[in-house]
Design a protein around this motif. Structure first.
Motif, PDB file in Angstrom:
ATOM      1  N   MET A 210     -34.198  21.925  22.454  1.00 23.52           N
ATOM      2  CA  MET A 210     -34.019  21.900  21.001  1.00 23.52           C
ATOM      3  C   MET A 210     -32.745  22.630  20.590  1.00 23.52           C
ATOM      4  O   MET A 210     -31.988  22.162  19.732  1.00 23.52           O
ATOM      5  N   VAL A 211     -32.493  23.770  21.209  1.00 24.02           N
ATOM      6  CA  VAL A 211     -31.278  24.542  20.883  1.00 24.02           C
ATOM      7  C   VAL A 211     -30.029  23.738  21.246  1.00 24.02           C
ATOM      8  O   VAL A 211     -29.075  23.665  20.463  1.00 24.02           O
ATOM      9  N   ILE A 212     -30.029  23.122  22.413  1.00 23.75           N
ATOM     10  CA  ILE A 212     -28.864  22.345  22.849  1.00 23.75           C
ATOM     11  C   ILE A 212     -28.615  21.163  21.923  1.00 23.75           C
ATOM     12  O   ILE A 212     -27.481  20.898  21.502  1.00 23.75           O
ATOM     13  N   LEU A 213     -29.670  20.422  21.577  1.00 21.66           N
ATOM     14  CA  LEU A 213     -29.514  19.274  20.685  1.00 21.66           C
ATOM     15  C   LEU A 213     -29.048  19.702  19.299  1.00 21.66           C
ATOM     16  O   LEU A 213     -28.224  19.026  18.678  1.00 21.66           O
ATOM     17  N   THR A 214     -29.574  20.811  18.816  1.00 21.83           N
ATOM     18  CA  THR A 214     -29.171  21.304  17.492  1.00 21.83           C
ATOM     19  C   THR A 214     -27.695  21.682  17.485  1.00 21.83           C
ATOM     20  O   THR A 214     -26.958  21.320  16.560  1.00 21.83           O
ATOM     21  N   LEU A 215     -27.258  22.410  18.509  1.00 20.63           N
ATOM     22  CA  LEU A 215     -25.849  22.795  18.587  1.00 20.63           C
ATOM     23  C   LEU A 215     -24.954  21.568  18.719  1.00 20.63           C
ATOM     24  O   LEU A 215     -23.899  21.487  18.070  1.00 20.63           O
ATOM     25  N   ALA A 216     -25.375  20.583  19.525  1.00 24.98           N
ATOM     26  CA  ALA A 216     -24.591  19.358  19.681  1.00 24.98           C
ATOM     27  C   ALA A 216     -24.498  18.598  18.370  1.00 24.98           C
ATOM     28  O   ALA A 216     -23.427  18.106  17.993  1.00 24.98           O
ATOM     29  N   ALA A 217     -25.613  18.504  17.632  1.00 22.89           N
ATOM     30  CA  ALA A 217     -25.614  17.799  16.349  1.00 22.89           C
ATOM     31  C   ALA A 217     -24.707  18.496  15.338  1.00 22.89           C
ATOM     32  O   ALA A 217     -23.989  17.838  14.570  1.00 22.89           O
ATOM     33  N   ILE A 218     -24.724  19.827  15.334  1.00 17.07           N
ATOM     34  CA  ILE A 218     -23.872  20.585  14.408  1.00 17.07           C
ATOM     35  C   ILE A 218     -22.395  20.355  14.731  1.00 17.07           C
ATOM     36  O   ILE A 218     -21.578  20.125  13.829  1.00 17.07           O
ATOM     37  N   ASP A 238     -19.797  16.729   0.840  1.00 16.16           N
ATOM     38  CA  ASP A 238     -20.293  15.350   0.779  1.00 16.16           C
ATOM     39  C   ASP A 238     -20.291  14.698   2.158  1.00 16.16           C
ATOM     40  O   ASP A 238     -21.189  13.915   2.491  1.00 16.16           O
ATOM     41  N   ALA A 239     -19.273  15.026   2.949  1.00 11.13           N
ATOM     42  CA  ALA A 239     -19.201  14.471   4.300  1.00 11.13           C
ATOM     43  C   ALA A 239     -20.328  15.012   5.174  1.00 11.13           C
ATOM     44  O   ALA A 239     -20.933  14.262   5.958  1.00 11.13           O
ATOM     45  N   ILE A 240     -20.628  16.314   5.043  1.00  8.38           N
ATOM     46  CA  ILE A 240     -21.754  16.899   5.780  1.00  8.38           C
ATOM     47  C   ILE A 240     -23.060  16.240   5.351  1.00  8.38           C
ATOM     48  O   ILE A 240     -23.925  15.890   6.183  1.00  8.38           O
ATOM     49  N   TYR A 241     -23.207  16.036   4.045  1.00  6.25           N
ATOM     50  CA  TYR A 241     -24.398  15.367   3.509  1.00  6.25           C
ATOM     51  C   TYR A 241     -24.521  13.950   4.062  1.00  6.25           C
ATOM     52  O   TYR A 241     -25.610  13.522   4.471  1.00  6.25           O
ATOM     53  N   PHE A 242     -23.408  13.235   4.116  1.00  6.80           N
ATOM     54  CA  PHE A 242     -23.443  11.882   4.670  1.00  6.80           C
ATOM     55  C   PHE A 242     -23.859  11.891   6.134  1.00  6.80           C
ATOM     56  O   PHE A 242     -24.644  11.038   6.574  1.00  6.80           O
ATOM     57  N   CYS A 243     -23.325  12.840   6.905  1.00  7.53           N
ATOM     58  CA  CYS A 243     -23.652  12.899   8.330  1.00  7.53           C
ATOM     59  C   CYS A 243     -25.147  13.083   8.541  1.00  7.53           C
ATOM     60  O   CYS A 243     -25.744  12.429   9.410  1.00  7.53           O
ATOM     61  N   PHE A 244     -25.778  13.953   7.756  1.00  6.30           N
ATOM     62  CA  PHE A 244     -27.215  14.133   7.920  1.00  6.30           C
ATOM     63  C   PHE A 244     -27.969  12.863   7.532  1.00  6.30           C
ATOM     64  O   PHE A 244     -28.885  12.440   8.246  1.00  6.30           O
ATOM     65  N   VAL A 245     -27.587  12.255   6.417  1.00  9.55           N
ATOM     66  CA  VAL A 245     -28.269  11.039   5.957  1.00  9.55           C
ATOM     67  C   VAL A 245     -28.100   9.917   6.982  1.00  9.55           C
ATOM     68  O   VAL A 245     -29.043   9.167   7.265  1.00  9.55           O
ATOM     69  N   ALA A 246     -26.904   9.792   7.549  1.00 15.59           N
ATOM     70  CA  ALA A 246     -26.644   8.716   8.516  1.00 15.59           C
ATOM     71  C   ALA A 246     -27.265   9.020   9.871  1.00 15.59           C
ATOM     72  O   ALA A 246     -27.925   8.164  10.467  1.00 15.59           O
ATOM     73  N   PHE A 274     -17.477   4.944  14.838  1.00 19.29           N
ATOM     74  CA  PHE A 274     -18.549   4.373  15.666  1.00 19.29           C
ATOM     75  C   PHE A 274     -19.124   5.418  16.616  1.00 19.29           C
ATOM     76  O   PHE A 274     -20.348   5.564  16.724  1.00 19.29           O
ATOM     77  N   LEU A 275     -18.255   6.170  17.296  1.00 13.61           N
ATOM     78  CA  LEU A 275     -18.727   7.173  18.246  1.00 13.61           C
ATOM     79  C   LEU A 275     -19.456   8.312  17.532  1.00 13.61           C
ATOM     80  O   LEU A 275     -20.459   8.829  18.047  1.00 13.61           O
ATOM     81  N   SER A 276     -18.970   8.694  16.359  1.00 15.41           N
ATOM     82  CA  SER A 276     -19.620   9.769  15.611  1.00 15.41           C
ATOM     83  C   SER A 276     -21.036   9.371  15.213  1.00 15.41           C
ATOM     84  O   SER A 276     -21.991  10.149  15.367  1.00 15.41           O
ATOM     85  N   LEU A 277     -21.185   8.150  14.694  1.00 14.94           N
ATOM     86  CA  LEU A 277     -22.516   7.682  14.308  1.00 14.94           C
ATOM     87  C   LEU A 277     -23.431   7.549  15.516  1.00 14.94           C
ATOM     88  O   LEU A 277     -24.608   7.928  15.470  1.00 14.94           O
ATOM     89  N   LEU A 278     -22.891   7.005  16.621  1.00 12.52           N
ATOM     90  CA  LEU A 278     -23.702   6.814  17.826  1.00 12.52           C
ATOM     91  C   LEU A 278     -24.191   8.152  18.367  1.00 12.52           C
ATOM     92  O   LEU A 278     -25.401   8.346  18.596  1.00 12.52           O
ATOM     93  N   LEU A 279     -23.272   9.090  18.588  1.00  7.07           N
ATOM     94  CA  LEU A 279     -23.645  10.383  19.155  1.00  7.07           C
ATOM     95  C   LEU A 279     -24.524  11.175  18.189  1.00  7.07           C
ATOM     96  O   LEU A 279     -25.473  11.855  18.609  1.00  7.07           O
ATOM     97  N   GLY A 280     -24.216  11.077  16.890  1.00  2.98           N
ATOM     98  CA  GLY A 280     -25.019  11.794  15.905  1.00  2.98           C
ATOM     99  C   GLY A 280     -26.451  11.296  15.849  1.00  2.98           C
ATOM    100  O   GLY A 280     -27.399  12.092  15.831  1.00  2.98           O
ATOM    101  N   VAL A 281     -26.623   9.978  15.835  1.00  2.00           N
ATOM    102  CA  VAL A 281     -27.975   9.410  15.811  1.00  2.00           C
ATOM    103  C   VAL A 281     -28.728   9.753  17.092  1.00  2.00           C
ATOM    104  O   VAL A 281     -29.926  10.069  17.061  1.00  2.00           O
ATOM    105  N   LEU A 282     -28.040   9.696  18.233  1.00  2.00           N
ATOM    106  CA  LEU A 282     -28.670  10.055  19.502  1.00  2.00           C
ATOM    107  C   LEU A 282     -29.203  11.491  19.467  1.00  2.00           C
ATOM    108  O   LEU A 282     -30.349  11.747  19.851  1.00  2.00           O
ATOM    109  N   CYS A 283     -28.377  12.409  19.004  1.00  4.49           N
ATOM    110  CA  CYS A 283     -28.778  13.821  18.982  1.00  4.49           C
ATOM    111  C   CYS A 283     -29.904  14.074  17.991  1.00  4.49           C
ATOM    112  O   CYS A 283     -30.892  14.752  18.309  1.00  4.49           O
ATOM    113  N   ILE A 284     -29.778  13.537  16.772  1.00  3.40           N
ATOM    114  CA  ILE A 284     -30.787  13.805  15.750  1.00  3.40           C
ATOM    115  C   ILE A 284     -32.112  13.138  16.106  1.00  3.40           C
ATOM    116  O   ILE A 284     -33.186  13.734  15.939  1.00  3.40           O
TER     117      ILE A 284
END
Length: 301
Positions: A210-218, A238-246, A274-284
């Motif tokens: 959980m700690v590793i995934l949280t740090l990676a997502a941040i 707003d960009a941070i807000y978008f990242c969480f929503v996406a 594309f890579l940001s969304l892919l990696l972000g969704v994977l981590c979250i």
């Protein structure tokens, strides 16, 4: 000899799991390309026709307003206005008015659309308008979303296996450093080697994951937000807000990147998006899975 056979079996099994992970990733990528091509073929011409119809209706309405306002009764004008307003709302709902210079259903736009479909983000900036496109979306989304969720689950398994491999490698290195070379210690190592070769004995706790995934997502969210803030001219908050929503696949659609017809270093930006969304969704997504396990343990279900 038994130890060596066990070690080789573990290695072969690990390689097979990694091969399945890569093959599934390739399947999803090819599936996205095929889906983008099909949706573009189905929806692109209809999009062009809708844009032309909207502009023609708009010109007719403006002509009535400019040239015959004095000679047209209020009832006729109200009917024309309501008719145009209805068309305007339908066209806006299709996403054709947000940026008239860019086609929503060319190949790149269709690829972006299918990515939001299979990842279940669903920004809502585009949607099929033809019956064929809607029917195809139902079948395409079922298979694509199922395969993507499987990929997310396997990603979490591969991450845990990788962490176990790192922990075991670090432990073995420490043992080699402390090796004295006595006969007794060698015999002990032979007896415990079988358990040390098994990665299942080295899997980290859910809290560590959980700690590793949280740090990676941040880290991913902060880097992606810096990119969106610079390229899209969004506020950083707003960009941070978008990242969480996406990343959490909520996908409100109030902020959607890569919608302008042209960007500075456009290809690089779209790859980064594309890579940001892919990696972000994977981590979250993985983090949500681990968090559900922690909550279940906490509630002692």
């Amino acid at each position: 000899m038994a130890r060596n056979n066990g070690g080789w079996c573990n290695v072969i099994h690990l390689r097979e799991d990694n091969a399945r992970f890569v093959l599934l990733m390739l399947f999803i990528f090819i599936y996205l390309l095929i889906g983008a091509a099909i949706f573009s073929a189905i929806e692109h011409e209809t999009e062009k026709e809708d844009k032309i119809a909207y502009e023609q209706k708009k010109e007719i309405f403006l002509e009535h307003v400019n040239s015959s306002m004095n000679n047209t009764s209020f009832e006729v004008f109200q009917a024309l206005f309501e008719d145009f307003l209805s068309l305007h709302e339908e066209t806006a709902a299709k996403g054709l008015l947000r940026n008239k210079k860019r086609d929503r259903w060319d190949f790149s736009g269709s690829f972006y659309f299918v990515c939001t479909v299979v990842s279940t983000i669903g920004f809502g900036m585009s949607s099929p308008s033809t019956d064929t496109g809607k029917c195809f979306l139902i079948c395409y989304g079922l298979i694509g979303s199922g395969a993507t969720i499987l990929y997310f689950n396997i990603f979490l398994e591969r991450l845990i296996t990788f962490l176990a491999f790192v922990m075991r490698s670090w432990h073995m290195r420490q043992l080699r450093k402390k090796q004295v070379g006595s006969v007794g210690s060698k015999a002990d190592r032979r007896g415990s080697q079988g358990s040390e070769d098994n990665l299942d004995n080295w899997k980290p706790s859910v809290y560590y994951v959980m700690v590793i995934l949280t740090l990676a997502a941040i880290v991913i969210a902060c880097c992606a937000s810096a990119m969106y803030s610079a390229v899209e001219n969004w506020r950083y908050l707003d960009a941070i807000y978008f990242c969480f929503v996406a990343f959490s696949t909520i996908g409100f659609g109030d902020f959607v990147p890569s919608q302008e017809p042209e960007y500075y270093m456009q290809t690089l930006y779209r790859i980064g998006n594309f890579l940001s969304l892919l990696l972000g969704v994977l981590c979250i997504y993985s983090m949500f899975n681990v968090l559900s396990i922690i909550i279940k343990q906490f509630l002692n279900w």
